[in-house]
Design a protein around this motif. Structure first.
Motif, PDB file in Angstrom:
ATOM      1  N   TRP A 188      36.913  37.206  41.041  1.00  0.00           N
ATOM      2  CA  TRP A 188      38.294  36.713  41.117  1.00  0.00           C
ATOM      3  C   TRP A 188      38.477  35.760  42.292  1.00  0.00           C
ATOM      4  O   TRP A 188      39.217  34.781  42.198  1.00  0.00           O
TER       5      TRP A 188
ATOM      6  N   TRP B 258      34.221  45.643  41.691  1.00  0.00           N
ATOM      7  CA  TRP B 258      33.164  44.924  40.951  1.00  0.00           C
ATOM      8  C   TRP B 258      33.675  43.543  40.547  1.00  0.00           C
ATOM      9  O   TRP B 258      32.951  42.554  40.590  1.00  0.00           O
ATOM     10  N   LYS B 259      34.962  43.479  40.151  1.00  0.00           N
ATOM     11  CA  LYS B 259      35.540  42.201  39.716  1.00  0.00           C
ATOM     12  C   LYS B 259      35.970  41.327  40.890  1.00  0.00           C
ATOM     13  O   LYS B 259      36.080  40.104  40.760  1.00  0.00           O
TER      14      LYS B 259
ATOM     15  N   GLY C 297      38.791  48.714  33.143  1.00  0.00           N
ATOM     16  CA  GLY C 297      39.374  49.444  34.261  1.00  0.00           C
ATOM     17  C   GLY C 297      40.217  50.629  33.821  1.00  0.00           C
ATOM     18  O   GLY C 297      40.293  51.633  34.516  1.00  0.00           O
TER      19      GLY C 297
ATOM     20  N   TRP D 262      38.224  55.571  39.527  1.00  0.00           N
ATOM     21  CA  TRP D 262      37.489  54.747  38.563  1.00  0.00           C
ATOM     22  C   TRP D 262      37.888  53.282  38.665  1.00  0.00           C
ATOM     23  O   TRP D 262      37.053  52.388  38.772  1.00  0.00           O
ATOM     24  N   VAL D 263      39.206  53.050  38.657  1.00  0.00           N
ATOM     25  CA  VAL D 263      39.692  51.666  38.617  1.00  0.00           C
ATOM     26  C   VAL D 263      39.366  50.939  39.934  1.00  0.00           C
ATOM     27  O   VAL D 263      39.150  49.733  39.943  1.00  0.00           O
TER      28      VAL D 263
ATOM     29  N   ALA E 122      44.860  40.854  34.948  1.00  0.00           N
ATOM     30  CA  ALA E 122      44.963  42.298  35.132  1.00  0.00           C
ATOM     31  C   ALA E 122      44.620  43.055  33.851  1.00  0.00           C
ATOM     32  O   ALA E 122      43.783  43.966  33.864  1.00  0.00           O
TER      33      ALA E 122
ATOM     34  N   LEU F 176      32.555  49.044  32.232  1.00  0.00           N
ATOM     35  CA  LEU F 176      33.588  49.269  31.219  1.00  0.00           C
ATOM     36  C   LEU F 176      34.940  48.790  31.750  1.00  0.00           C
ATOM     37  O   LEU F 176      35.059  48.396  32.908  1.00  0.00           O
TER      38      LEU F 176
ATOM     39  N   LEU G  97      36.047  57.195  28.309  1.00  0.00           N
ATOM     40  CA  LEU G  97      35.049  56.267  28.846  1.00  0.00           C
ATOM     41  C   LEU G  97      33.715  56.414  28.123  1.00  0.00           C
ATOM     42  O   LEU G  97      33.019  55.425  27.864  1.00  0.00           O
TER      43      LEU G  97
ATOM     44  N   LEU H 269      41.628  58.460  37.845  1.00  0.00           N
ATOM     45  CA  LEU H 269      41.930  57.101  37.361  1.00  0.00           C
ATOM     46  C   LEU H 269      41.866  56.065  38.488  1.00  0.00           C
ATOM     47  O   LEU H 269      41.278  54.995  38.327  1.00  0.00           O
TER      48      LEU H 269
ATOM     49  N   TYR I 259      49.466  45.405  39.016  1.00  0.00           N
ATOM     50  CA  TYR I 259      49.393  45.759  37.588  1.00  0.00           C
ATOM     51  C   TYR I 259      48.498  46.980  37.387  1.00  0.00           C
ATOM     52  O   TYR I 259      48.796  47.871  36.593  1.00  0.00           O
ATOM     53  N   THR I 260      47.406  46.991  38.127  1.00  0.00           N
ATOM     54  CA  THR I 260      46.455  48.088  38.001  1.00  0.00           C
ATOM     55  C   THR I 260      47.092  49.410  38.401  1.00  0.00           C
ATOM     56  O   THR I 260      47.022  50.405  37.670  1.00  0.00           O
TER      57      THR I 260
ATOM     58  N   PHE J 241      47.232  41.326  40.794  1.00  0.00           N
ATOM     59  CA  PHE J 241      46.402  42.013  39.790  1.00  0.00           C
ATOM     60  C   PHE J 241      46.356  43.505  40.115  1.00  0.00           C
ATOM     61  O   PHE J 241      46.389  44.356  39.228  1.00  0.00           O
TER      62      PHE J 241
ATOM     63  N   ILE K 214      35.801  49.628  39.602  1.00  0.00           N
ATOM     64  CA  ILE K 214      35.732  48.450  38.719  1.00  0.00           C
ATOM     65  C   ILE K 214      36.441  47.266  39.371  1.00  0.00           C
ATOM     66  O   ILE K 214      36.028  46.117  39.246  1.00  0.00           O
ATOM     67  N   PHE K 215      37.530  47.562  40.090  1.00  0.00           N
ATOM     68  CA  PHE K 215      38.282  46.497  40.756  1.00  0.00           C
ATOM     69  C   PHE K 215      37.385  45.766  41.753  1.00  0.00           C
ATOM     70  O   PHE K 215      37.360  44.532  41.798  1.00  0.00           O
TER      71      PHE K 215
ATOM     72  N   THR L 174      49.823  50.509  35.956  1.00  0.00           N
ATOM     73  CA  THR L 174      49.251  50.941  34.672  1.00  0.00           C
ATOM     74  C   THR L 174      48.608  52.315  34.795  1.00  0.00           C
ATOM     75  O   THR L 174      48.794  53.180  33.933  1.00  0.00           O
ATOM     76  N   GLU L 175      47.858  52.513  35.873  1.00  0.00           N
ATOM     77  CA  GLU L 175      47.162  53.797  36.020  1.00  0.00           C
ATOM     78  C   GLU L 175      48.144  54.948  36.205  1.00  0.00           C
ATOM     79  O   GLU L 175      47.928  56.044  35.683  1.00  0.00           O
TER      80      GLU L 175
ATOM     81  N   PHE M  43      40.511  42.763  32.656  1.00  0.00           N
ATOM     82  CA  PHE M  43      40.082  43.836  33.558  1.00  0.00           C
ATOM     83  C   PHE M  43      40.450  45.227  33.039  1.00  0.00           C
ATOM     84  O   PHE M  43      39.577  46.026  32.716  1.00  0.00           O
ATOM     85  N   LEU M  44      41.737  45.516  32.929  1.00  0.00           N
ATOM     86  CA  LEU M  44      42.129  46.877  32.575  1.00  0.00           C
ATOM     87  C   LEU M  44      41.776  47.234  31.138  1.00  0.00           C
ATOM     88  O   LEU M  44      41.347  48.341  30.852  1.00  0.00           O
TER      89      LEU M  44
ATOM     90  N   TYR N  94      31.522  53.737  26.259  1.00  0.00           N
ATOM     91  CA  TYR N  94      30.152  53.526  26.724  1.00  0.00           C
ATOM     92  C   TYR N  94      29.174  53.504  25.544  1.00  0.00           C
ATOM     93  O   TYR N  94      28.324  52.618  25.450  1.00  0.00           O
TER      94      TYR N  94
END
Lengths: 516, 180
Positions: free
Chosen positions: B41, B36-37, A202, B29-30, A185, A200, B104, B26, B56-57, B53, B33-34, B60-61, A189-190, B108
């Motif tokens: 995974w 994408w991953k 997360g 965006w996440v 996580a 970029l 970001l 947020l 947690y995301t 996972f 990306i999530f 956190t956000e 990732f984050l 970048y």
């Protein structure tokens, strides 16, 4: 999957164990190998990441890369044909610690994990309560595996144990109860953008904090002209790392229980950063390795000149770490540790500088990336033994179990290492592979597979488009550089070995399918 | 002191709206990306593990959003009321988009264009800060631009009914996993 049949391998294991007291009267079975103080011997495993045996002078490499290990070898068992079960850290380390091939444990992907139902087979748990178990690694791929085995490790040293300057946030190490999931996580990732071509991070905030830290990864100095050794997460020095290991193991030696210590260092993995006194040591030494033709599956496509330069720096880096390792081994000797401790020097996998390929993130399975060192110092012994039959990293676990606990465990496919109670077996088949583009949960269809039997080596490619189904056959006795492919000329041997290899793969695929 | 400070802060409703815009950015965006991953995974993690996972995301956000909100509220408290507090819904919304965008952009420029820290911060500030300032200034002249910001602030709070429960559930589960 355990076979209900008593196989030839099982027979050899059992026979080998029965012969142990005859072969090694003093140190035969674990129970008989109690030291004078009534304590079982300690075990210290030092894994030097990415150390290719063909690049070590102790194995005959023309450059004097490992003088300290040459000295150490004079009192040790030296395995000349020891093979990693995988060509990068995740499968290779998992095989060593779980005692089985990657197609069984399925830690086959970059940053992958071992099958959850295989975790309980790990070496730390297998050693039980009679040992104080210590583990440390500087390689995050191996750290993920250790985190899977965390409950079975008494002293799991933090990933940053020998860190000089952490260059990532490394959030997951602060969450020890959930360090695997939190790694994916946060650290994958984050907070981190790992892939060069990936997006970029997360989290905008954590991503920025992490990227600002990363800028400090190259710390050049007079001592380290190419920068301080760096493992993608922090800078460190080998001298300090060995010093720290020495302190931990010396303290463990004083404990009530014997200790089992697994220390997996990053060096000599890229980036190669030898100290000033070793940098350039082999620049004009006249050594010219055999030039090999580029392979169709080469990924890095490096020019030969470029490979030579990289090889030179890699060799210098090996020489550098050998010097520190030598001091460490001398310190062990001075403290008397060699009299009560098995010291095992090995690696997880090697490194390629041939056929246009540099590194080990590759589909290729040639000797330089698979053949790794294994040098074992047995307490109380001071003579040298050379073992030339092929052995595998999966053999370490069953060997330690029988040596330390006096138990024969037929659930592991490895054999007891010759010289440590096992019988030399030239007919034995051993396997290595890379299958990182497969799902760990699905049958393995896309892989490079290798089988070694005596001096014959078969490499088989599956699922590589135009290269699908192709095999290469080498005779390592006559052709250690793997220049002459006998697959077309010796079709009978090629077919026999390929059938055995694919049958073993199929059996493993079926076992995984049934378990899931 | 506290009374002075609170008097310089906007109303709860406005704060909630801006927090919703932050979380909208947020989580949007996440999520990109999530996914994408996600296929990578699935090579070595099962769906249950990937769900962890995501917990947690989400946690956190939600917490990270509070950091941005605090920064925007600080801006509101420090700047003259007529500059920010009195137009908090519009300007706070624009700042809520500009702040993570700035972070970001800095990454970048460093990651993809190998800028140094200074040039990356400058370039990101010029782009993100410049566009935000332009939007704020033009929103005084063109009602459509003000309406655009206001629309975001009015519509995104509905997502709080999703984000907040997910964040609370995530935090609870993660606390149990980490403290247990």
């Amino acid at each position: 999957m355990m076979s209900s049949r008593f196989s030839r391998r099982d027979f050899l294991k059992t026979a080998g164990t029965a012969m142990l007291p005859l072969l090694f009267p003093r140190q035969a079975l674990g129970l008989e190998s109690l030291l004078r103080n009534g304590k079982k011997p300690n075990v210290l495993v030092i894994v030097l990441d990415t150390l290719s045996a063909p690049h070590m002078s102790v194995y005959g490499y023309p450059r004097p890369t490992t003088p300290a290990l040459e000295k150490f070898a004079e009192r040790s068992i030296v395995y000349h044909s020891h093979y990693a079960a995988g060509n990068f850290t995740t499968p290779a380390t998992a095989s060593m610690l779980l005692g089985c091939e990657p197609w069984t444990h399925r830690a086959i992907n970059l940053f992958g994990l071992a099958r959850r139902d295989q975790v309980e087979r790990n070496l730390f748990r297998r050693l039980g309560d009679s040992y104080h178990k210590i583990a440390f690694t500087q390689n995050m791929l191996a750290e993920l595996l250790l985190r899977q085995f965390h409950a079975d490790i008494d002293q799991h040293l933090p990933f940053t144990f020998s860190s000089r300057d952490l260059t990532t946030l490394g959030i997951s190490q602060h969450l020890p109860n959930d360090s695997v999931a939190s790694f994916y996580a946060f650290d994958d990732f984050l907070a981190t953008r790992r892939e060069n071509d990936g997006p970029l991070a997360g989290s905008p905030l954590l991503g920025l904090l992490d990227i600002l830290r990363k800028e400090r990864e190259t710390v050049e100095s007079d001592a380290y002209p190419l920068g301080t050794p760096f493992n993608n997460y922090y800078t460190y020095t080998n001298a300090e790392t060995f010093q720290n290991i020495l302190q931990v193991t010396e303290k463990a030696r004083q404990g009530d229980k014997p200790y089992f210590g697994y220390f997996h260092l990053w060096t000599p993995h890229e980036p190669y950063r030898p100290r000033a006194e070793y940098l350039g040591k082999y620049k004009k030494d006249g050594y010219e390795p055999v030039a090999k033709p580029e392979h169709a599956l080469t990924e890095t496509n490096r020019a030969e000149k470029n490979l030579l330069r990289l090889r030179q720096t890699y060799d210098e880096y090996i020489t550098d770490v050998d010097a520190d390792l030598g001091l460490f081994l001398e310190a062990l000797e001075c403290s008397g540790a060699l009299d009560d401790t098995y010291v095992i020097i090995t690696s997880d996998h090697g490194q390629l500088f041939e056929r246009g390929e540099h590194g080990h993130n590759t589909a290729l399975l040639y000797e330089d990336v698979l053949r790794i060192p294994l040098i074992v110092s047995v307490p109380g012994r001071s003579d040298r033994v050379d073992v030339r039959t092929p052995t595998s990293s999966i053999d370490l676990l069953p060997t330690l179990v029988v040596r330390l606990l006096g138990q024969v465990d037929l659930a592991y496919p490895g054999i007891f290492l010759p010289g440590l109670g096992g019988i030399e077996d030239w007919d034995r088949s051993l396997f290595s592979m890379v299958a990182k583009d497969n799902s760990a949960f699905a049958p393995i269809k896309h892989a490079s597979l290798c089988m070694i039997q005596g001096t014959k080596k078969l490499i088989h490619y599956a699922g590589y488009g135009e290269y699908d189904g192709k095999s290469e056959l080498y005779d390592l006795a006559d052709d250690p550089n793997e220049m002459k492919d006998h697959a077309a000329g010796d079709q009978a041997t090629t077919a026999r070995m390929r059938d055995e290899l694919l049958t073993a793969l199929e059996a493993a695929n079926q076992e995984v399918a049934q378990s899931s | 002191m506290l009374r002075v400070l609170t008097s310089r802060l906007p109303g709860r409703g406005e704060i909630g709206s801006v927090y919703a815009v932050i979380l909208f950015f947020l989580f949007g965006w996440v999520t990109i990306i999530f996914f994408w991953k996600f296929p990578a995974w699935l090579y070595y993690a099962n769906l249950g593990e990937v769900a962890i996972f995501y917990l947690y995301t989400a946690a956190t956000e939600a917490l990270e959003g509070l950091v941005y909100l605090a920064a925007i509220l600080l801006l509101s408290a420090v700047l003259p009321a007529s500059w920010f507090k009195d137009k908090f819904t519009v300007r706070g919304t624009i700042a809520a988009l500009a702040l993570p965008a700035w972070l970001l952009l800095v990454q970048y420029f460093i990651a993809y264009h190998e800028f140094g820290r200074g040039p990356a911060v400058l370039a990101a500030t010029l782009i993100s800060g410049g566009l935000a300032a332009l939007w704020m200034w033009l929103s005084m002249k063109y009602i459509a631009l003000e309406r655009m910001a206001r629309l975001l602030a009015e519509r995104t709070p509905v997502f709080l009914y999703v984000y907040i429960p997910i964040a609370i559930i995530s935090l609870t589960i993660l606390l149990v996993r980490n403290l247990g």
